[in-house]
Enzyme design. Sequence first.
Site, PDB file in Angstrom:
ATOM      1  CB  VAL A  71      -0.953   0.000   1.207  1.00 53.02           C
ATOM      2  CG1 VAL A  71      -1.724   1.322   1.282  1.00 53.02           C
ATOM      3  CG2 VAL A  71      -1.927  -1.166   1.115  1.00 53.02           C
ATOM      4  N   GLY A  90     -11.163  -1.069   1.144  1.00 53.42           N
ATOM      5  CA  GLY A  90     -10.176  -0.663   0.148  1.00 53.42           C
ATOM      6  C   GLY A  90     -10.492   0.630  -0.564  1.00 53.42           C
ATOM      7  CG  ASP A 101     -10.548  -8.543   7.320  1.00 46.90           C
ATOM      8  OD1 ASP A 101      -9.556  -7.824   7.494  1.00 46.90           O
ATOM      9  OD2 ASP A 101     -11.366  -8.371   6.384  1.00 46.90           O
ATOM     10  CE  LYS A 161     -11.694  -5.148   6.020  1.00 46.91           C
ATOM     11  NZ  LYS A 161     -11.595  -5.973   4.787  1.00 46.91           N
TER      12      LYS A 161
END
Length: 433
Positions: free
Chosen positions: A15, A135, A202, A206
């Site tokens: 990234v 993302g 994960d 979020k």
Amino acid sequence: MTKEINIGMLGFGTVGSGVATMIRENEQQLSQKLGAKVKIKKIAVRDLDKHRAADLNGSILTTDINEVLEDATIDVIVEVMGGIEGAHEAIEQALQSKKAVVTANKDLMALHGHKLLKLAGDNATDLYYEASVAGGIPIIRTLEDGLASDRISTIMGIVNGTTNYILTKMKEENWSYDEALKKAQELGFAESDPTSDVEGLDAARKMAILATLAFSMEVFLDDVEVRGMTSITTEDIELAEQFGYHVKMLGYAERDEDGVEVGVEPVFLKSSHPMASVRNEYNAVYVYGDAVGETMFYGPGAGSMPTATSVVSDVIAACRNLLLGVAGSRNIDYVNERKLKSQDQQKAQFFHRLLVKDEVGVFSELTSIYGRYGASLGSIIQRPGEKAGEAEVILITHPVSRKNHNGIIDELNQSSFVQKIISQYRVEGGEPR
């Protein structure tokens, strides 16, 4: 143009390389947007000799993180090094030094985001974290700004590309779970240890972030009910299709007068729902607001450049605030009192697949159990089992509380005529609750 804003980066992996590439290649465009030049001054890395995709002047690299954090000429810190403890300490130090911070660290924000945002406010600076969820999809900015005037009642998200890729291949290629996972690992969608993805951890991080923003209420990671997807079979996926559903690993956050419910689990999602068509490694976030109605945001949920796009967007926002003299002016106070639903208040439909004795009176016993817990049955079918004297019963309930559903499961497990609960799933996208 005399003003120059200096960026310091912590981390220079996939990234970070994307961020540096975007800032370098779009230097003129960024200058025009901001009326000031944006320059990366220093980057903290672990290994100076490691080959990197972005071609930068090696003199700006350092292995001493304090060279970045303590440089008084650096205005904005971009944290893309990952991890929790080291990143937490670095961001705290940057905020206390009144530097703006941009992070892509979902783990950190899910665990410490509430305190870090308050720290940013206390020090009249900014903390942006768009890239921490989905993302390249600008969902955080949408919730903070675009839908700020609406009352959000539901968020559902396919927010983990690994699990969505696996389920897509199980459905379209008839691969087993293990086959699909292996391919996802070969393609780099899944880690060698996929636990965080396939067990829903994960996605839970979020959803805690999204629920906090959408409902303007403190939602913590421990508030998210999580169930993994490792028990899903191709037969479950085929059955879902017969009933008019797709199996998706879904995060959901719902609010009504009773409070808020947040969870992540594999669900039967109605085939007509807009998220049912999201395939492979793509992400999508569905938002329902009282005024706007249904909206859905779709795009790549990971990858160097999509994630870098969100990071650089946050960098632009932080730089603009610095130039306008309004850094730290975002209101981060939560409007709503923290109020979570009890299991008695959480309601949903459920799919059950049962292996039962093929005897007279079984259906009567089943309906008696479901009836005792106020669960009426919508769809129900019976088909022969693999062995003589066995039958499969497949059904979908009408909405029932989570507490009563758990009671049903307990009684089914204790029943002499139920040999096995083969599978069970929450059902979404059907009738309203």
